[in-house]
Design an enzyme around this catalytic site. Structure first.
Site, PDB file in Angstrom:
ATOM      1  N   HIS A  17       1.024  -1.063   0.308  1.00  0.00           N
ATOM      2  CA  HIS A  17       0.199  -0.552   0.142  1.00  0.00           C
ATOM      3  C   HIS A  17       0.502   1.274   0.123  1.00  0.00           C
ATOM      4  O   HIS A  17       1.605   0.992   0.751  1.00  0.00           O
ATOM      5  CB  HIS A  17      -0.939   0.290   0.997  1.00  0.00           C
ATOM      6  CG  HIS A  17      -1.538  -1.672   1.300  1.00  0.00           C
ATOM      7  ND1 HIS A  17      -3.036  -0.633   1.028  1.00  0.00           N
ATOM      8  CD2 HIS A  17      -1.701  -2.374   1.534  1.00  0.00           C
ATOM      9  CE1 HIS A  17      -3.510  -2.464   0.986  1.00  0.00           C
ATOM     10  NE2 HIS A  17      -2.853  -3.060   1.864  1.00  0.00           N
ATOM     11  N   GLU A 193      -8.227 -12.343   6.042  1.00  0.00           N
ATOM     12  CA  GLU A 193      -6.984 -11.520   6.844  1.00  0.00           C
ATOM     13  C   GLU A 193      -7.659 -11.919   8.957  1.00  0.00           C
ATOM     14  O   GLU A 193      -7.236 -12.532   9.004  1.00  0.00           O
ATOM     15  CB  GLU A 193      -6.434 -10.489   6.770  1.00  0.00           C
ATOM     16  CG  GLU A 193      -5.603  -9.427   7.557  1.00  0.00           C
ATOM     17  CD  GLU A 193      -5.660  -7.942   7.077  1.00  0.00           C
ATOM     18  OE1 GLU A 193      -5.832  -6.998   6.693  1.00  0.00           O
ATOM     19  OE2 GLU A 193      -4.518  -7.606   8.010  1.00  0.00           O
TER      20      GLU A 193
HETATM   21  N1  HPA Z   1      -5.908  -5.034   5.821  1.00  0.00           N
HETATM   22  C1  HPA Z   1      -6.454  -4.047   5.686  1.00  0.00           C
HETATM   23  N2  HPA Z   1      -6.695  -2.971   5.220  1.00  0.00           N
HETATM   24  C2  HPA Z   1      -6.261  -2.397   4.973  1.00  0.00           C
HETATM   25  C3  HPA Z   1      -4.421  -3.330   4.783  1.00  0.00           C
HETATM   26  C4  HPA Z   1      -4.257  -4.519   5.619  1.00  0.00           C
HETATM   27  O1  HPA Z   1      -2.839  -5.347   5.182  1.00  0.00           O
HETATM   28  N3  HPA Z   1      -3.457  -2.341   4.501  1.00  0.00           N
HETATM   29  C5  HPA Z   1      -3.967  -1.181   3.875  1.00  0.00           C
HETATM   30  N4  HPA Z   1      -5.373  -1.485   4.162  1.00  0.00           N
HETATM   31 ZN    ZN Z   2      -2.780  -4.822   2.462  1.00  0.00          ZN
END
Ligand code: HPA
Ligand code: ZN
Length: 324
Positions: A17, A193
């Protein structure tokens, strides 16, 4: 395989990101330059414990990126850091709707200038993924994707979906993702995640993605695992993030690789997580007992799953073969 050999290996990362690639010192400097208060809370910048705290810092740092030069500088600096770890190609995600008042076209052009400088100086290349902040909802997402499709900038090769997956379910973004798909843009989304395997399955069903960012929950569902193998779903994982969310069983990446899934390793938000693409490969390599050939296979998996158009992807694969 020595650490030096692994660091020198030409690498590709698909999950990094832009706003998560701002060192704290640079974030403070950009705030000062733009006449803004220092970003962050009493906690101390990047001293987060939960995903919510992490995203709070991420949004705060997004807010200090104001001028085209800011975007250029961050893109350049983060690619320069990657190049020191052997990075040759990155798909960098950025969240336009985290920057109210900044035009998407101007930001894309500015990031493109940072990429061009890094390419000229270090030989590292990159393309942009426009990322949908799922917390901003379906209408904002659709408006953003319409704008990106109109722009038709060859630097933007795809779209992503990020931020708190427990807030914005995939179904909300079906229309935006369908539009991106019909315009020929690649599609990826964060899922699994923190969410469960059902969320990953629904993301595949309703968003038409070919890649999942993270996706660790796949290990908890044999049916989804089988489907991912059959359909060749690519999992763009990140070592530090996977460890952060892992329970006592440790990172899910070694078992994902052992299951035969199509997996690559990226750095996600390097300075926020105190990592870099080199450190991610070193940690994954040690935990998985990689040979150099194993590490190379992970890099090639990333290159194959990239959203580059055919001839450019072929050139990247050729470069990786030549430089290996
Ligand atoms: N997860 C969710 N949103 C995010 C992440 C991530 O790893 N990195 C930047 N925004
Ligand atoms: Zn991410």
């Amino acid at each position: 395989m020595s650490p030096a050999e692994l660091l020198a290996l030409p690498k590709v990362e698909l999950h990094c990101h832009l706003e998560g690639s701002v060192p704290a010192s640079l974030a403070l400097e950009l705030a000062r330059r733009n006449g803004l208060p220092a970003p962050g809370t009493d906690r101390g910048l990047y001293e987060f414990e939960t995903l919510e705290e992490f995203l709070e810092d991420y949004v705060a740092v997004s807010g200090v990126l104001r001028t085209p030069d800011d975007f250029t500088e961050v893109a350049y600096a983060s690619l320069a850091a990657g190049a020191r770890d052997g990075l040759v190609y990155r798909e960098v995600a950025f969240n336009p709707t985290n920057h109210p008042g900044v035009d998407v076209a101007d930001a894309v052009e500015a990031i493109g200038e940072g990429i061009a400088s890094a390419r000229a100086e270090f030989g590292v290349d990159a393309r942009i993924l426009v990322a949908v902040n799922r917390e901003h909802g379906a209408d904002v997402a659709l408006g953003l994707v319409r704008r990106v499709v109109e722009l038709a900038d060859p630097l933007v090769v795809g779209i992503g979906l990020d931020h708190n997956e427990l807030v914005g379910p995939p179904e909300e973004f079906a229309e935006a993702f369908a539009l991106a798909g019909s315009a020929g843009l690649g599609r990826t989304a964060h899922a699994g995640e923190r969410g469960d395997a059902d969320e990953v399955r629904r993301t595949l069903d309703v968003l038409g993605v070919t890649r999942i960012d993270h996706g660790y929950a796949v290990l908890r569902d044999p049916g989804l695992l089988r489907r991912s193998l059959d359909e060749g779903v690519h999992y763009a994982t990140c070592w530090s993030t996977s460890q952060w969310h892992a329970g006592p069983a440790g990172s899910p990446i070694p078992p994902m690789l052992a299951a035969g899934l199509d997996v690559s390793v990226s750095s996600d938000d390097p300075p926020m997580l105190g990592t870099g693409i080199g450190a991610e490969f070193l940690a994954a390599g040690e935990a998985c007992g990689w040979t150099l050939a194993d590490a190379r296979a992970v890099v090639l998996a990333a290159a194959h799953a990239s959203f580059l158009p055919g001839t450019e992807k072929a050139a990247l694969l050729e470069r990786l073969t030549r430089e290996a």
